[in-house]
Design a protein around this motif. Structure first.
Motif, mmCIF file in Angstrom:
data_model
loop_
_atom_site.group_PDB
_atom_site.id
_atom_site.type_symbol
_atom_site.label_atom_id
_atom_site.label_comp_id
_atom_site.label_asym_id
_atom_site.label_seq_id
_atom_site.Cartn_x
_atom_site.Cartn_y
_atom_site.Cartn_z
ATOM 1 N N GLU A 40 1.961 6.560 -6.771
ATOM 2 C CA GLU A 40 0.496 7.402 -7.417
ATOM 3 C C GLU A 40 1.197 8.963 -7.132
ATOM 4 O O GLU A 40 0.911 9.893 -7.968
ATOM 5 C CB GLU A 40 -0.729 7.158 -6.485
ATOM 6 C CG GLU A 40 -1.273 5.858 -6.996
ATOM 7 C CD GLU A 40 -2.476 5.389 -6.074
ATOM 8 O OE1 GLU A 40 -2.758 5.922 -4.767
ATOM 9 O OE2 GLU A 40 -2.994 4.706 -6.534
ATOM 10 N N GLU A 41 2.040 9.097 -6.066
ATOM 11 C CA GLU A 41 2.463 10.672 -6.041
ATOM 12 C C GLU A 41 3.250 11.162 -6.778
ATOM 13 O O GLU A 41 3.188 12.064 -7.513
ATOM 14 C CB GLU A 41 3.088 10.720 -4.552
ATOM 15 C CG GLU A 41 3.281 12.207 -3.886
ATOM 16 C CD GLU A 41 3.905 12.266 -2.708
ATOM 17 O OE1 GLU A 41 4.751 12.845 -2.550
ATOM 18 O OE2 GLU A 41 3.386 11.587 -1.810
ATOM 19 N N ALA A 45 0.789 -1.231 -0.110
ATOM 20 C CA ALA A 45 0.120 0.028 0.100
ATOM 21 C C ALA A 45 0.889 1.182 0.093
ATOM 22 O O ALA A 45 0.617 2.223 -0.742
ATOM 23 C CB ALA A 45 -0.990 -0.093 1.257
ATOM 24 N N GLU A 46 2.017 1.241 0.737
ATOM 25 C CA GLU A 46 2.856 2.386 0.670
ATOM 26 C C GLU A 46 3.569 2.584 -0.487
ATOM 27 O O GLU A 46 3.816 3.617 -0.975
ATOM 28 C CB GLU A 46 4.073 2.236 1.830
ATOM 29 C CG GLU A 46 4.650 3.322 2.283
ATOM 30 C CD GLU A 46 5.778 2.956 3.162
ATOM 31 O OE1 GLU A 46 6.833 3.876 3.070
ATOM 32 O OE2 GLU A 46 5.754 2.056 4.072
ATOM 33 N N GLN A 53 2.515 1.796 -3.571
ATOM 34 C CA GLN A 53 1.361 2.025 -4.584
ATOM 35 C C GLN A 53 1.161 3.629 -4.204
ATOM 36 O O GLN A 53 1.113 4.344 -5.202
ATOM 37 C CB GLN A 53 0.157 1.254 -4.284
ATOM 38 C CG GLN A 53 -1.008 1.946 -4.983
ATOM 39 C CD GLN A 53 -2.309 1.078 -5.148
ATOM 40 O OE1 GLN A 53 -2.343 0.055 -4.662
ATOM 41 N NE2 GLN A 53 -3.532 1.641 -5.688
ATOM 42 N N SER A 54 0.989 4.108 -2.887
ATOM 43 C CA SER A 54 0.773 5.447 -2.618
ATOM 44 C C SER A 54 2.129 6.297 -3.288
ATOM 45 O O SER A 54 1.751 7.453 -3.876
ATOM 46 C CB SER A 54 0.717 5.601 -1.099
ATOM 47 O OG SER A 54 0.615 6.952 -0.575
#
Length: 115
Positions: A20-21, A13-14, A16-17
């Protein structure tokens, strides 16, 4: 196959985040090109517009503001007549420029569907 652990899920999740940023910043065609053209040294607005074929004055202004808000681009105003404004990359912007350089090298290497 064993189920993913909570730690692996949190890591994914980290990851992916973070991706995305980065894509939020360089995902647009113009942002990518602005960063690439600012890599070497500070550039004035009109010079940047000349270097980026096809970009409108309004689009360039919008993307420069977005990149400045993201901490990628530094805007410096000089008290001259007329006022001189130069844009350059911040330390964060230089990291993004490195990423763009890696993408450019990959594109050149694999251009035309080479295998």
């Amino acid at each position: 196959m064993m189920p993913a652990t909570d730690r692996e899920i949190d890591g994914a999740a980290e990851c992916q985040s973070a991706i995305e940023e980065v894509l939020e910043v360089i995902g647009g065609k113009w942002s990518f090109l602005v960063i690439a053209h600012l890599k070497g040294s500070p550039v004035r607005f009109n010079e940047l517009k000349r270097r980026i074929a096809g970009i409108s004055t309004q689009s360039l202004a919008v993307f420069l503001r977005q990149l400045e808000r993201s901490g990628i681009v530094r805007r410096e105003v000089f008290p001259t007549l007329p006022v001189t404004v130069e844009y350059s990359l911040t330390e964060k912007g230089m990291d993004y420029a490195g990423l763009i350089e890696a993408i450019r090298r990959c594109g050149i290497k694999w251009r035309g569907g080479a295998q």
